[in-house]
Write a protein that holds these residues in place. Structure first.
Motif, short mmCIF file in Angstrom:
data_model
loop_
_atom_site.label_atom_id
_atom_site.label_comp_id
_atom_site.label_asym_id
_atom_site.label_seq_id
_atom_site.Cartn_x
_atom_site.Cartn_y
_atom_site.Cartn_z
N LEU A 170 19.18 14.63 49.61
CA LEU A 170 18.27 13.52 49.34
C LEU A 170 18.87 12.19 49.80
CD1 LEU A 170 16.87 14.36 45.79
CD2 LEU A 170 15.61 14.27 47.94
N LEU A 190 23.34 -4.31 55.99
CA LEU A 190 22.06 -3.62 56.13
C LEU A 190 21.44 -3.29 54.78
CD1 LEU A 190 22.80 -1.25 59.11
CD2 LEU A 190 21.11 -3.06 59.05
N LEU A 224 13.22 0.05 52.54
CA LEU A 224 12.83 1.40 52.14
C LEU A 224 13.39 1.74 50.77
CD1 LEU A 224 13.55 3.35 55.41
CD2 LEU A 224 11.32 3.15 54.32
N HIS A 225 12.70 2.64 50.07
CA HIS A 225 13.25 3.20 48.84
C HIS A 225 14.52 3.97 49.20
CE1 HIS A 225 13.64 6.20 45.62
NE2 HIS A 225 13.23 5.21 44.87
N LEU A 226 15.44 4.01 48.24
CA LEU A 226 16.75 4.62 48.48
C LEU A 226 16.66 6.00 49.13
CD1 LEU A 226 19.77 4.07 47.84
CD2 LEU A 226 19.45 5.45 45.79
N LEU A 227 15.70 6.80 48.69
CA LEU A 227 15.64 8.18 49.18
C LEU A 227 14.58 8.37 50.25
CD1 LEU A 227 15.89 10.03 45.75
CD2 LEU A 227 17.73 9.36 47.27
N ALA A 228 13.84 7.31 50.60
CA ALA A 228 12.75 7.46 51.56
C ALA A 228 13.27 7.45 52.99
CB ALA A 228 11.74 6.33 51.36
N SER A 229 12.48 7.99 53.89
CA SER A 229 12.81 7.96 55.31
C SER A 229 11.82 7.07 56.03
CB SER A 229 12.75 9.36 55.89
OG SER A 229 13.77 10.14 55.35
N ARG A 245 20.05 9.67 54.28
CA ARG A 245 19.95 8.43 55.07
C ARG A 245 21.08 7.46 54.69
NH1 ARG A 245 17.21 3.91 54.84
NH2 ARG A 245 16.36 4.44 52.82
N ASN A 258 16.56 -0.22 56.23
CA ASN A 258 17.15 0.29 54.99
C ASN A 258 16.79 -0.51 53.74
OD1 ASN A 258 18.96 1.99 53.41
ND2 ASN A 258 20.19 0.13 53.30
#
Lengths: 337, 270
Positions: free
Chosen positions: A215, A233, B107-112, A218, B104
């Motif tokens: 999870l 970032l 985006l939400h921590l776990l989102a792509s 990224r 980054n």
């Protein structure tokens, strides 16, 4: 954009190859052992056909849990290895780097000496030891207030050294040869003692660690940048890095508490994955985990098949891993990863 | 309306040594400011402290009127973007993937990143003339192209304030001009603010709107370049670089070293 298509093709081919290799390895692993199961019998077992009672027993109580554990441990070590190489920006990094295996080793040794390794005490001791060692590393890093990733490596060296000293003392004062032998065997790794209940016990920890790392893929990729660039970032460096290390520690500690120390899988699987797809992204992590599983299952098959008695699995992970790595190294093109 | 970036009596440095003393400065929207000074004067320390990469000892640092010093990395990244001297070593990632890292903080921590993010990243690359390279491996690019990709990443990060720490140090003459030209164009057309540290004052004279001259951890002077008199610029730069001369050239200024003869001549006229 033709480069992109070619890249997608290569990634797909690598997944297919690794998945096929894993299927074959798992099938062979079901069959090979002191009590061999023929492919026909295996087919009958799968389809619910007629088989001897003994075959059924061996298959369900021994082979399935053992193979399952080999897959879990290889996949976990492969993934954790890939993550460590990314976040420590070091091709030699493996989960051992921040002390989880030496901590687990000390925990197992204490359990062997203190309570003769009864019941699940060695596994419990190893699991607790691994977690404790990494917790100490994190406290040490926190005390230095450093943001540099290298601080973790230094703290890992310190805690590993302390654990090793502890092990040395235990070995020196171990009162019987049986204790010494048990401690040594533990460091060679083996799947011989795996039972279904042991697998179920560690499965929750394994799942939390494995799924958590996937999870966070990224964020893990972003941690491969310089610390400052990463923070600029918007990566919350300290909490994210701590979480990633905690998850991978949970994963690795859960695995080696059952198997004992397993060398080389976490180090070699990411390299094979890199060389196969020439990428350093989430695909590398997934592929590394598949490859880790293949190497582990294949090693365990050989551990059972090569010799009358079982061989330590760590000798075979190295023997299988090295030729594969050498082959990929020779094939790589100049200037590529 | 207040300035975009407002640094308010900022002091910062390492544990036992204060490097930057009580600095105040502002950067307006659409303004490109250069921080000039010799090695060790505290330029980089100042830039890093503004970005929150180094601890602040005293003072505040506001973007759009909001104090950024107590914010975490994520909240700060929505307000300011930072371009380092030289980007990290990035292997096995495509140019597009590197640009997508810029999302980054949004985006939400776990989102792509999704389709809309890809589209925005492609637009940013296109703006900088790199659309063709989107599918290439980042490591195969030249240093100049790499800096442009990092710039594209900064564009999608969408922070109003850009901080650049000698982004040109690995670039040759042609690439240096190209990158600085692009930065200037973006700041002016998108109304963002830029603060850059540069080694070569001539590039600052050519591309920036205002110079902030720094010496021994303090800002000596803020010098707008629009309609500035040659003598003013020369006196100000001489305060840092010593024996120099500023010449008018094609509507701008160029700084050159004084030769021995000119030096003695100048002394004689005094």
């Amino acid at each position: 954009m033709s480069g992109e298509k070619q890249r997608t093709k290569r990634v797909c081919a690598a997944y297919l190859l690794a998945a096929a290799a894993l299927m074959i390895a798992v099938t062979v692993s079901f069959c090979v052992g002191k009590y061999p199961i023929s492919p026909q019998e295996l087919l009958a077992l799968m389809t619910g056909g007629e088989v001897k009672e003994m075959t059924r027993k061996v298959f369900f109580t021994l082979r399935v849990s053992r193979t399952w554990m080999a897959v879990l441990s290889g996949a976990g070590l492969g993934l954790a290895g890939a993550v460590y190489q990314i976040i420590f920006k070091n091709p030699l990094a493996s989960p051992d780097i921040i002390g989880v295996s030496s901590g687990a080793n000390l925990g197992a040794a204490v359990a062997i000496v203190a309570v003769n390794g009864v019941m699940g005490s060695v596994a419990a001791g190893a699991f607790a030891g691994g977690l404790l060692a990494v917790a100490l590393v994190m406290l040490l890093v926190r005390a230095t207030r450093s943001t540099a990733t290298s601080t973790y490596v230094l703290a890992g060296i310190i805690i590993s050294a302390l654990s090793k000293t502890g092990i040395m003392l235990l070995k020196y004062f171990a009162d019987s040869e049986a204790h010494l032998a048990a401690m040594e065997y533990w460091t060679m790794g083996s799947l011989a003692a795996v039972t279904a209940s042991r697998v179920w016990e560690i499965l929750p920890y394994w799942t939390v660690g494995f799924a958590g790392l996937l999870l966070l893929h990224r964020q893990i990729q972003l941690l491969s940048l310089n610390e400052e660039e990463c923070q600029a970032l918007g990566v919350r460096l300290k909490p994210v890095r701590r979480t990633v290390l905690a998850l991978s520690t949970l994963l690795v500690a859960a695995i080696i508490s059952v198997t004992g120390l397993i060398s080389f899988v976490g180090l070699i699987a990411p390299h094979i994955a890199n060389l196969m797809i020439r990428r350093r992204d989430t695909h590398t992590m997934l592929l590394s985990s598949l490859i880790g599983a293949v190497v582990m299952v294949a090693s365990d098959i050989l551990a059972r098949a090569l010799y009358a008695a079982e061989l330590p699995v760590s000798t075979l992970t190295t023997l299988i891993g090295v030729p594969v790595l050498v082959w990929f190294m020779c094939r790589r093109k100049e200037g590529r990863i | 309306m207040s300035a975009l970036l407002e640094v308010d009596h900022l002091s910062c440095g390492y544990a036992h040594q204060e490097i930057v003393h009580d600095v105040s400065l502002t950067v307006e929207r659409g303004e490109f400011c250069a921080l000039l000074g010799l090695n060790g004067c505290g330029k980089t320390t100042l830039i890093k402290s503004i970005c929150g990469l180094m601890p602040v000892r005293a003072g505040r640092c506001l973007v759009d009127g909001q104090d950024c010093t107590p914010l975490n990395e994520r909240q700060r990244a929505l307000r300011m973007a930072y371009i380092p001297q030289r980007g990290s070593l990035i292997m096995g990632r495509t140019v597009l993937e590197v640009v997508l890292m810029g999302f980054n903080a949004q985006l939400h921590l776990l989102a792509s990143p999704g389709r809309s993010h890809r589209k925005a990243a492609m637009e940013a690359l296109d703006r900088l003339g790199l659309a063709e390279a989107a599918g290439r491996d980042y490591e195969t690019l030249s240093e100049g192209q790499k800096q442009l990709v990092i710039l594209a990443r900064t564009l999608v990060q969408d922070a109003p304030m850009l901080l650049l720490d000698e982004p040109d140090s690995a670039l040759d003459f042609v690439n240096r001009n190209m990158v600085l030209g692009k930065v200037r164009e973006i700041l002016h057309t998108q109304g963002r603010g830029g603060l850059i540290t540069l080694h070569d004052p001539n590039f600052a004279l050519a591309y920036c709107d205002r110079l902030l001259l720094m010496k021994e951890g303090r800002i000596l002077q803020s010098l707008p370049l629009v309609n500035a008199a040659r003598e003013t610029v020369e006196t100000a730069l001489a305060g840092i670089y010593g024996q120099i001369q500023v010449l008018c050239h094609q509507g701008g200024f160029v700084m050159v070293r004084r030769t021995e003869e000119e030096r003695s001549e100048a002394d004689g006229t005094l």
